[in-house]
Design an enzyme around this catalytic site. Structure first.
Site, PDB file in Angstrom:
ATOM      1  N   LYS A  61       0.964  -1.101  -0.175  1.00 46.23           N
ATOM      2  CA  LYS A  61      -0.014   0.131   0.103  1.00 46.23           C
ATOM      3  C   LYS A  61       0.912   1.366   0.038  1.00 46.23           C
ATOM      4  CE  LYS A  61      -3.612   2.342   2.563  1.00 46.23           C
ATOM      5  NZ  LYS A  61      -4.533   2.307   3.636  1.00 46.23           N
TER       6      LYS A  61
ATOM      7  N   GLU B 213      10.485  -4.861   4.774  1.00 46.02           N
ATOM      8  CA  GLU B 213      10.674  -6.319   4.180  1.00 46.02           C
ATOM      9  C   GLU B 213      10.142  -6.422   2.619  1.00 46.02           C
ATOM     10  OE1 GLU B 213       8.846  -4.874   6.932  1.00 46.02           O
ATOM     11  OE2 GLU B 213       8.822  -6.627   8.351  1.00 46.02           O
TER      12      GLU B 213
ATOM     13  N   GLY C 167      -5.049  -1.655   4.986  1.00 47.38           N
ATOM     14  CA  GLY C 167      -4.062  -2.938   4.397  1.00 47.38           C
ATOM     15  C   GLY C 167      -4.665  -3.984   4.699  1.00 47.38           C
ATOM     16  N   ARG C 168      -5.306  -4.281   6.088  1.00 50.16           N
ATOM     17  CA  ARG C 168      -5.889  -5.747   6.120  1.00 50.16           C
ATOM     18  C   ARG C 168      -7.515  -5.868   5.662  1.00 50.16           C
ATOM     19  NH1 ARG C 168      -4.707  -2.383  10.523  1.00 50.16           N
ATOM     20  NH2 ARG C 168      -6.239  -1.516  11.831  1.00 50.16           N
TER      21      ARG C 168
ATOM     22  N   GLU D 147      -4.860  -6.411  14.774  1.00 48.17           N
ATOM     23  CA  GLU D 147      -4.126  -5.162  14.357  1.00 48.17           C
ATOM     24  C   GLU D 147      -5.366  -4.098  14.551  1.00 48.17           C
ATOM     25  OE1 GLU D 147      -0.923  -4.709  11.375  1.00 48.17           O
ATOM     26  OE2 GLU D 147      -2.367  -4.224  10.197  1.00 48.17           O
TER      27      GLU D 147
ATOM     28  N   HIS E 200      -5.263 -32.927  18.178  1.00 49.79           N
ATOM     29  CA  HIS E 200      -3.926 -33.425  18.541  1.00 49.79           C
ATOM     30  C   HIS E 200      -2.764 -32.566  18.975  1.00 49.79           C
ATOM     31  CE1 HIS E 200      -6.271 -37.251  17.298  1.00 49.79           C
ATOM     32  NE2 HIS E 200      -6.452 -36.350  16.211  1.00 49.79           N
TER      33      HIS E 200
ATOM     34  N   LYS F 129       8.822  -0.602  13.779  1.00 51.52           N
ATOM     35  CA  LYS F 129       9.386  -0.092  12.673  1.00 51.52           C
ATOM     36  C   LYS F 129      10.426   0.927  12.914  1.00 51.52           C
ATOM     37  CE  LYS F 129       5.397  -0.920   9.597  1.00 51.52           C
ATOM     38  NZ  LYS F 129       4.460  -0.110   8.706  1.00 51.52           N
TER      39      LYS F 129
HETATM   40  O1  F6P Z   1       2.334  -4.394   9.810  1.00 50.69           O
HETATM   41  C1  F6P Z   1       1.720  -3.009   9.778  1.00 50.69           C
HETATM   42  C2  F6P Z   1       1.283  -2.730   8.457  1.00 50.69           C
HETATM   43  O2  F6P Z   1       1.105  -1.189   8.164  1.00 50.69           O
HETATM   44  C3  F6P Z   1       0.063  -3.415   8.291  1.00 50.69           C
HETATM   45  O3  F6P Z   1      -1.144  -2.904   8.544  1.00 50.69           O
HETATM   46  C4  F6P Z   1       0.150  -3.524   6.343  1.00 50.69           C
HETATM   47  O4  F6P Z   1      -1.059  -4.400   6.205  1.00 50.69           O
HETATM   48  C5  F6P Z   1       1.414  -4.235   6.491  1.00 50.69           C
HETATM   49  O5  F6P Z   1       2.300  -3.010   7.396  1.00 50.69           O
HETATM   50  C6  F6P Z   1       1.794  -3.860   4.965  1.00 50.69           C
HETATM   51  O6  F6P Z   1       1.940  -2.531   4.507  1.00 50.69           O
HETATM   52  P1  F6P Z   1       2.171  -1.878   3.060  1.00 50.69           P
HETATM   53  O7  F6P Z   1       1.211  -2.605   2.420  1.00 50.69           O
HETATM   54  O8  F6P Z   1       2.049  -0.706   3.085  1.00 50.69           O
HETATM   55  O9  F6P Z   1       3.568  -2.558   2.376  1.00 50.69           O
END
Ligand code: F6P
Length: 547
Positions: free
Chosen positions: A206, A212, A266-267, A352, A383, A511
């Site tokens: 987003k 990452e 995002g979620r 979240e 199990h 972060k």
């Molecule tokens: O983990 C925090 C977060 O901001 C989530 O809310 C989001 O889905 C994720 O990081 C990834 O963010 P982006 O889509 O901006 O890479």
């Protein structure tokens, strides 16, 4: 908290006292209509059964009073009106716009967003078809056999969960893979078995700044350049983001860049272009059926009365357990192997969203908020951790999810699976008394001394609450319904707790500190003097290991 809200909580607590000593099984015995009264059918292919929670009609009335005191209806209206209800980020939370197939105008603030939503979706569909048909090709002229989505959190969990869930709908499309972890093992292990000349990468983010995702995207780009040359990048990458300016800098061909908007959290973004990997995997028609499932639930959430409104009931049952019964966890157990990532998906959605300790106005909350969400598919969970659910000191409410029909699987296996699901739900309610345990051991021929020793270990308290979601089969529309049900459940609870479910400031501090530490970790000469003793000590120990 206003006096009316406090009174509603107090009435619920007093009522809970009146239920002490009563058994759920007795409630069934006293009311032959209990199952019909405490279950809801959607059309003829979806059923929500909550009759095994120890509650009565009065419980529901009191929960309703609490919902009214918190203004749930007005909050729901504001959500669907596209108001900026995410107050800390001054945005709407209008993911419902992405699955609204009605053709009617959709307002976000003052704007009608229907046209732009449909235009972007059509662009996604065109590309999905081109990849599936082999019309879109890699730099060496080969069609794509594999698609790798690079993203994390909401830009990963939704499509990763849904492609697994809907694997029977893949047809001739390419295989989908998901790389999220900044641990290089994730990318390396995923790519080990793939032919780069036939691999399409989708960078999903987003913000297009997430550490990452940017690290994985850069490494994937380097792999493509090394294998196929710099010019191959535009053929092997697509991107999804709200920050189109940043995507262009990365070098993705603009015709393969798909947008969405800041009013999609995002979620909550699986319904948007973030669903590109899913749209390629199952094809546009099935993706539309998935959207349709979400829209079914939006209509149901807006129109169904309280006692038959599934997301409201899910939310209010959660409030009953969390606040009135002080239960801190909630398990989601799909008896559906293809929903194996659904609990992980719900962890982000729920924790979240509702892992908050201040109200919308910034005051400390005075009631507990979101529980710990966890789960694994049944029968595997039976199990592993079910022992604690059956006999541990904490009572943990459970959602069981199961299909009435197997999807392309052996009928005998499905009968076993289904029986296990219902048997567990029944066992949690029924339990086993000391007298029953003793009688069972006596019937097995044990002497009284042995019985006295063993019987206490075989007692189950029972009255452990569970809901069952029973659907005809796990098809795209059903999956859309399930996802939207949980989204609205989370919203209902946030309204009751007066918190904002649409921000996630809690993720920020980690972060920030990771960004501060990564240059120190990377450079063995850099000073750790400013760090706390533990962090400095751990870095020093690592430096010694890799020197
Ligand atoms: O983990 C925090 C977060 O901001 C989530 O809310 C989001 O889905 C994720 O990081 C990834 O963010 P982006 O889509 O901006 O890479």
């Amino acid at each position: 908290m206003t006096d009316v809200v406090a009174a509603a909580f107090a009435a619920l607590r007093a009522h809970a006292q009146s239920l002490v000593g009563r058994r759920t099984l007795d409630l069934f015995a006293q009311d032959p209509n209990r199952f019909a009264e405490f279950s809801v059918a959607l059309d003829d292919d979806f059923l929500f059964d909550f009759s095994k929670h120890k509650l009565t009609g009065e419980t529901l009335s009191l929960l309703r009073r609490l919902a009214e005191a918190r203004g749930l209806e007005a909050r729901r209206d504001a959500l669907f009106a596209g108001d900026a209800i995410n107050i800390t980020e001054n945005r709407a939370a209008m993911h419902m716009a992405l699955r609204d197939l009605s053709g009617r105008p959709i307002r976000v603030g003052q704007e009608n967003v229907r046209q732009m939503v449909e235009t972007e979706r059509e662009k996604v569909y065109r590309f999905a078809r081109a990849v599936r048909d082999g019309e879109a090709r890699g730099a060496t002229g080969h069609s794509f056999t594999d698609v790798v989505n690079i993203g994390i959190g909401g830009s990963d969990l939704g499509p990763a969960m849904a492609t697994r869930a809907l694997s029977p709908y893949r047809g001739e499309g390419p295989q989908a893979h998901f790389v999220s972890n900044v641990d290089g093992a994730d990318l390396a292990d995923t790519l080990a078995a793939l032919d780069l000349a036939r691999t399409l990468f989708i960078v999903s983010s987003k913000t297009f700044t997430t550490q990452e995702t940017m690290a994985n995207a850069a490494s994937a780009r380097a792999r493509i350049v090394a294998a196929l040359g710099e010019r191959a990048v535009e053929k092997h990458f697509a991107a999804v983001s709200t920050r189109l300016d940043k995507v262009v800098e990365f070098g993705v061909d603009p015709s393969r860049v798909f947008g969405f908007w800041d009013w999609v959290g995002g979620r909550y973004s699986l319904w948007s272009s973030i669903g590109l990997a899913l749209a390629i995997f199952i094809g546009p028609d099935h993706f539309t059926a998935f959207l349709q499932g979400g829209q079914d639930i939006d209509e149901h959430f807006r129109d169904a009365p309280f006692a038959k409104n599934i997301p409201i009931l899910m939310g209010m049952l959660g409030v009953w357990h969390r606040n009135i019964k002080a239960r801190g966890a909630h398990a989601v157990i799909p008896y559906d192997q293809r929903l194996s990532r659904f609990p992980a998906y719900l962890q982000q959605l729920d924790m979240e969203s509702n892992g908050k300790a201040v109200t919308r106005s910034g005051a400390q909350v005075d009631e507990a908020t979101g529980p710990v969400i966890f789960g694994e598919p049944g029968t595997n969970g039976q199990h592993a951790f079910f022992q604690l659910l059956h006999q541990g000191v904490d009572v943990i409410p459970i959602d069981f999810l199961v299909a009435a029909q197997p999807t392309a699987a052996d009928a005998h296996h499905h009968a076993l699976l289904f029986s296990n699901c219902l048997a567990q739900s029944e066992a949690f309610m029924r339990g086993r008394t000391l007298a029953e345990a003793q009688a069972q051991l006596r019937a097995a021929g044990m002497n009284e001394e042995e019985i006295d020793e063993l019987a206490p270990h075989k007692v189950f308290s029972g009255d452990r609450p569970s809901s069952v979601f029973l659907y005809k089969s796990l098809d795209p529309r059903t999956l859309g319904r399930l996802v939207a049900l949980y989204e609205h459940k989370v919203f209902v609870q946030a309204a009751i707790w007066d918190i904002n479910p649409f921000d996630q400031w809690g993720v920020e501090l980690g972060k920030e500190l990771a960004n501060r530490l990564s240059p120190i970790v990377a450079d063995a000469q850099s000073s750790t003097a400013e760090l706390d003793g533990s962090t400095a000590g751990l870095i020093a120990w690592r430096r010694a290991q890799i020197a």
